[in-house]
Design a protein around this motif. Structure first.
Motif, PDB file in Angstrom:
ATOM      1  N   CYS A  59       0.846  -1.196   0.000  1.00 28.25           N
ATOM      2  CA  CYS A  59       0.000   0.000   0.000  1.00 28.25           C
ATOM      3  C   CYS A  59       0.875   1.238   0.000  1.00 28.25           C
ATOM      4  CB  CYS A  59      -0.936   0.006   1.219  1.00 28.25           C
ATOM      5  SG  CYS A  59      -0.108   0.330   2.802  1.00 28.25           S
ATOM      6  N   GLY A  60       0.230   2.389  -0.143  1.00 25.82           N
ATOM      7  CA  GLY A  60       0.904   3.668   0.015  1.00 25.82           C
ATOM      8  C   GLY A  60       0.718   4.152   1.444  1.00 25.82           C
ATOM      9  N   GLY A  61       1.796   4.647   2.044  1.00 26.76           N
ATOM     10  CA  GLY A  61       1.723   5.138   3.417  1.00 26.76           C
ATOM     11  C   GLY A  61       1.334   6.606   3.468  1.00 26.76           C
ATOM     12  N   VAL A  62       0.315   6.904   4.266  1.00 22.07           N
ATOM     13  CA  VAL A  62      -0.144   8.287   4.428  1.00 22.07           C
ATOM     14  C   VAL A  62       0.404   8.895   5.708  1.00 22.07           C
ATOM     15  CG1 VAL A  62      -2.187   9.771   4.652  1.00 22.07           C
ATOM     16  CG2 VAL A  62      -2.230   7.803   3.102  1.00 22.07           C
ATOM     17  N   ASP A  63       0.401   8.121   6.781  1.00 20.91           N
ATOM     18  CA  ASP A  63       0.927   8.590   8.063  1.00 20.91           C
ATOM     19  C   ASP A  63       2.413   8.945   7.898  1.00 20.91           C
ATOM     20  OD1 ASP A  63       1.995   8.805  10.685  1.00 20.91           O
ATOM     21  OD2 ASP A  63       0.473   7.448  11.471  1.00 20.91           O
ATOM     22  N   PRO A  64       2.807  10.169   8.277  1.00 24.43           N
ATOM     23  CA  PRO A  64       4.214  10.584   8.101  1.00 24.43           C
ATOM     24  C   PRO A  64       5.206   9.707   8.855  1.00 24.43           C
ATOM     25  CG  PRO A  64       2.812  12.475   8.577  1.00 24.43           C
ATOM     26  CD  PRO A  64       1.966  11.261   8.805  1.00 24.43           C
ATOM     27  N   ALA A 123      -5.338  10.422  -0.457  1.00 25.20           N
ATOM     28  CA  ALA A 123      -6.119  10.516   0.787  1.00 25.20           C
ATOM     29  C   ALA A 123      -6.579  11.927   1.094  1.00 25.20           C
ATOM     30  CB  ALA A 123      -5.279   9.986   1.946  1.00 25.20           C
ATOM     31  N   SER A 124      -6.294  12.861   0.219  1.00 25.56           N
ATOM     32  CA  SER A 124      -6.681  14.256   0.445  1.00 25.56           C
ATOM     33  C   SER A 124      -8.192  14.373   0.660  1.00 25.56           C
ATOM     34  CB  SER A 124      -6.262  15.120  -0.743  1.00 25.56           C
ATOM     35  OG  SER A 124      -6.682  16.454  -0.580  1.00 25.56           O
ATOM     36  N   GLY A 125      -8.576  15.055   1.714  1.00 26.78           N
ATOM     37  CA  GLY A 125      -9.997  15.220   2.028  1.00 26.78           C
ATOM     38  C   GLY A 125     -10.546  14.156   2.957  1.00 26.78           C
ATOM     39  N   HIS A 126      -9.727  13.184   3.328  1.00 25.77           N
ATOM     40  CA  HIS A 126     -10.142  12.113   4.238  1.00 25.77           C
ATOM     41  C   HIS A 126      -9.285  12.168   5.497  1.00 25.77           C
ATOM     42  CE1 HIS A 126     -12.794   9.887   1.437  1.00 25.77           C
ATOM     43  NE2 HIS A 126     -11.978  10.387   0.505  1.00 25.77           N
ATOM     44  N   ALA A 127      -9.932  12.328   6.640  1.00 29.85           N
ATOM     45  CA  ALA A 127      -9.207  12.399   7.910  1.00 29.85           C
ATOM     46  C   ALA A 127      -8.963  10.998   8.463  1.00 29.85           C
ATOM     47  CB  ALA A 127     -10.003  13.219   8.919  1.00 29.85           C
ATOM     48  N   GLY A 128      -7.849  10.837   9.173  1.00 25.38           N
ATOM     49  CA  GLY A 128      -7.578   9.601   9.895  1.00 25.38           C
ATOM     50  C   GLY A 128      -7.143   8.425   9.048  1.00 25.38           C
ATOM     51  N   ILE A 129      -6.661   8.676   7.840  1.00 26.06           N
ATOM     52  CA  ILE A 129      -6.231   7.583   6.957  1.00 26.06           C
ATOM     53  C   ILE A 129      -4.767   7.246   7.232  1.00 26.06           C
ATOM     54  CG2 ILE A 129      -5.891   6.856   4.567  1.00 26.06           C
ATOM     55  CD1 ILE A 129      -8.810   7.089   5.415  1.00 26.06           C
ATOM     56  N   VAL A 130      -4.473   5.952   7.342  1.00 30.75           N
ATOM     57  CA  VAL A 130      -3.104   5.491   7.570  1.00 30.75           C
ATOM     58  C   VAL A 130      -2.450   5.047   6.262  1.00 30.75           C
ATOM     59  CG1 VAL A 130      -1.663   3.818   8.783  1.00 30.75           C
ATOM     60  CG2 VAL A 130      -3.647   4.802   9.929  1.00 30.75           C
ATOM     61  N   GLY A 146     -18.197 -13.809   7.555  1.00 27.42           N
ATOM     62  CA  GLY A 146     -17.120 -14.539   8.216  1.00 27.42           C
ATOM     63  C   GLY A 146     -15.955 -13.654   8.600  1.00 27.42           C
ATOM     64  N   PRO A 147     -14.975 -14.230   9.314  1.00 26.52           N
ATOM     65  CA  PRO A 147     -13.798 -13.464   9.741  1.00 26.52           C
ATOM     66  C   PRO A 147     -13.012 -12.907   8.550  1.00 26.52           C
ATOM     67  CG  PRO A 147     -13.938 -15.551  10.921  1.00 26.52           C
ATOM     68  CD  PRO A 147     -14.944 -15.613   9.819  1.00 26.52           C
ATOM     69  N   LEU A 148     -12.579 -11.664   8.690  1.00 25.21           N
ATOM     70  CA  LEU A 148     -11.814 -10.985   7.643  1.00 25.21           C
ATOM     71  C   LEU A 148     -10.768 -10.101   8.282  1.00 25.21           C
ATOM     72  CD1 LEU A 148     -11.382  -9.930   4.653  1.00 25.21           C
ATOM     73  CD2 LEU A 148     -13.018  -8.129   5.251  1.00 25.21           C
ATOM     74  N   THR A 149      -9.578 -10.107   7.722  1.00 23.13           N
ATOM     75  CA  THR A 149      -8.549  -9.173   8.141  1.00 23.13           C
ATOM     76  C   THR A 149      -7.850  -8.630   6.914  1.00 23.13           C
ATOM     77  OG1 THR A 149      -6.777  -8.824   9.759  1.00 23.13           O
ATOM     78  CG2 THR A 149      -6.608 -10.782   8.372  1.00 23.13           C
ATOM     79  N   VAL A 150      -7.253  -7.454   7.051  1.00 20.21           N
ATOM     80  CA  VAL A 150      -6.531  -6.820   5.939  1.00 20.21           C
ATOM     81  C   VAL A 150      -5.156  -6.411   6.433  1.00 20.21           C
ATOM     82  CG1 VAL A 150      -6.476  -4.876   4.335  1.00 20.21           C
ATOM     83  CG2 VAL A 150      -8.655  -6.001   4.857  1.00 20.21           C
ATOM     84  N   LEU A 151      -4.123  -6.899   5.740  1.00 22.03           N
ATOM     85  CA  LEU A 151      -2.734  -6.577   6.067  1.00 22.03           C
ATOM     86  C   LEU A 151      -2.067  -6.001   4.826  1.00 22.03           C
ATOM     87  CD1 LEU A 151      -0.190  -8.748   8.014  1.00 22.03           C
ATOM     88  CD2 LEU A 151       0.423  -7.806   5.786  1.00 22.03           C
ATOM     89  N   ARG A 152      -1.542  -4.814   4.981  1.00 23.13           N
ATOM     90  CA  ARG A 152      -0.829  -4.156   3.877  1.00 23.13           C
ATOM     91  C   ARG A 152       0.543  -3.697   4.362  1.00 23.13           C
ATOM     92  NH1 ARG A 152      -2.875  -4.209  -1.492  1.00 23.13           N
ATOM     93  NH2 ARG A 152      -5.140  -4.405  -1.400  1.00 23.13           N
ATOM     94  N   VAL A 153       1.518  -3.770   3.478  1.00 20.90           N
ATOM     95  CA  VAL A 153       2.872  -3.321   3.794  1.00 20.90           C
ATOM     96  C   VAL A 153       3.175  -2.076   2.981  1.00 20.90           C
ATOM     97  CG1 VAL A 153       5.314  -3.936   3.857  1.00 20.90           C
ATOM     98  CG2 VAL A 153       3.580  -5.692   4.269  1.00 20.90           C
ATOM     99  N   VAL A 154       3.733  -1.069   3.636  1.00 22.05           N
ATOM    100  CA  VAL A 154       3.999   0.216   2.984  1.00 22.05           C
ATOM    101  C   VAL A 154       5.119   0.066   1.950  1.00 22.05           C
ATOM    102  CG1 VAL A 154       4.769   2.595   3.335  1.00 22.05           C
ATOM    103  CG2 VAL A 154       3.228   1.505   5.005  1.00 22.05           C
ATOM    104  N   ALA A 155       4.803   0.452   0.708  1.00 22.10           N
ATOM    105  CA  ALA A 155       5.794   0.411  -0.373  1.00 22.10           C
ATOM    106  C   ALA A 155       6.284   1.806  -0.732  1.00 22.10           C
ATOM    107  CB  ALA A 155       5.210  -0.271  -1.611  1.00 22.10           C
TER     108      ALA A 155
END
Length: 304
Positions: A59-64, A123-130, A146-155
């Motif tokens: 994913c793309g990292g938004v958090d500085p 993410a511009s215009g969206h607050a709290g995005i990681v 059913g159970p679901l999880t999402v794992l992304r690694v910052v590229a």
């Protein structure tokens, strides 16, 4: 239950297959972008796969504060139109990732419909995005209830353009981290499944950890040794501050859990633990009163 991991890109699928250890786990390549994600989710919802499901990739990292190779576990998925899907159980997976020596945060991932030059611009215009991706929100439909999880690694992080030559190096780093994180998905899957929570009380009776354990043990009766609130010789017991302290290794194979808290603990803390466990599968909560409250405390003379 066998883990099913949905990976949009070929390289992501390859990294995950190399990292998974359980022969029963499977990786399904779904294709890049929302259109392919929607088609894959529709197909998987009616296919032979029964999950639990995980979506994994880069994913793309938004958090500085994020760096390439850091892991993001989604506590919620959002789309550009503001639609949001909460994902309980994120802290359980995040703890499994951290045990592997990887930096991991939880937060909201934004799924966008087209590739932007930088994640922060997307993410511009969206607050709290990681983090930002292009598939997770639509692939989530494959899991149904059913159970679901999402794992992304910052590229790509720090506002760097996805077209920068450095992104190729960071992408390789992210894929290596994705491979390392794969076993955490299997640990999360082993912790998934339906369970019963015995909510022992009265909580005001539980003055101190030792007393709390005694109350839970009496509530459990002959149900066997579960997870309670602390480790104690001869039992499996844990003391946690809140829902972020849950370790999937404690939960694997445990279908009955005793839970209690001190009288001073806010009710929301107990509720958050129950909600976190519900992210791993259906939860039935049973109240167990094991003693009648008879202790009274007289007010000091100064306030009477």
């Amino acid at each position: 239950m066998s883990l099913v991991v949905l990976a949009p890109l070929r390289l992501e699928a390859l990294a995950l297959r190399r990292g998974l250890c359980d022969p029963g786990s499977s990786v399904v390549r779904t294709g890049m972008g929302p259109a392919r994600a929607k088609a894959a989710a529709e197909r998987l919802a009616t296919d032979r796969y029964r999950g639990p499901f995980a979506v994994a990739g880069v994913c793309g990292g938004v958090d500085p504060a994020l760096r390439p190779g850091d892991v993001v576990v989604a506590s919620a998925l959002r789309t550009a139109d503001g639609g949001e899907h909460e994902l309980a159980g994120a802290e359980v997976l995040a703890n499994a990732v951290r045990k592997l020596g990887l930096t991991c945060v939880t937060g909201t991932i934004l799924s966008v419909e087209r590739l932007e030059r930088t994640a922060r611009r997307a993410a511009s215009g969206h607050a709290g995005i990681v983090g930002v991706d292009m598939e997770s929100a639509w692939l989530a439909a494959a899991a149904g209830d059913g159970p679901l999880t999402v794992l992304r690694v910052v590229a790509d992080a720090g506002g760097r353009s996805v077209y920068s030559p450095r992104t190729l190096l960071d992408g390789a780093l992210a894929l290596r981290a994705l491979r390392r994180a794969a076993p955490a998905l299997e640990e999360w899957a082993r912790a998934s499944g339906p369970r019963t929570i015995l909510l022992a009380g009265p909580r005001s009776f539980c003055a101190g950890v030792e007393r709390a354990i005694e109350v839970v043990e009496r509530a459990l009766g002959r149900r066997g040794a579960p997870i309670y609130v602390r480790k104690k010789e001869g039992t499996q017991a844990r003391l946690i501050e809140d829902h972020t302290g849950l370790d999937p290794a404690w939960l694997s194979g445990k279908r009955t859990i005793g839970l209690t808290a001190g009288a001073s603990a806010p009710e929301r803390l107990v509720r958050q633990v129950i909600d976190e466990l519900a992210g791993l599968g259906p939860v039935a909560v049973e109240d167990r009163t094991v003693a009648e409250e008879s202790i009274q405390f007289n007010l000091p003379r100064e306030v009477t």
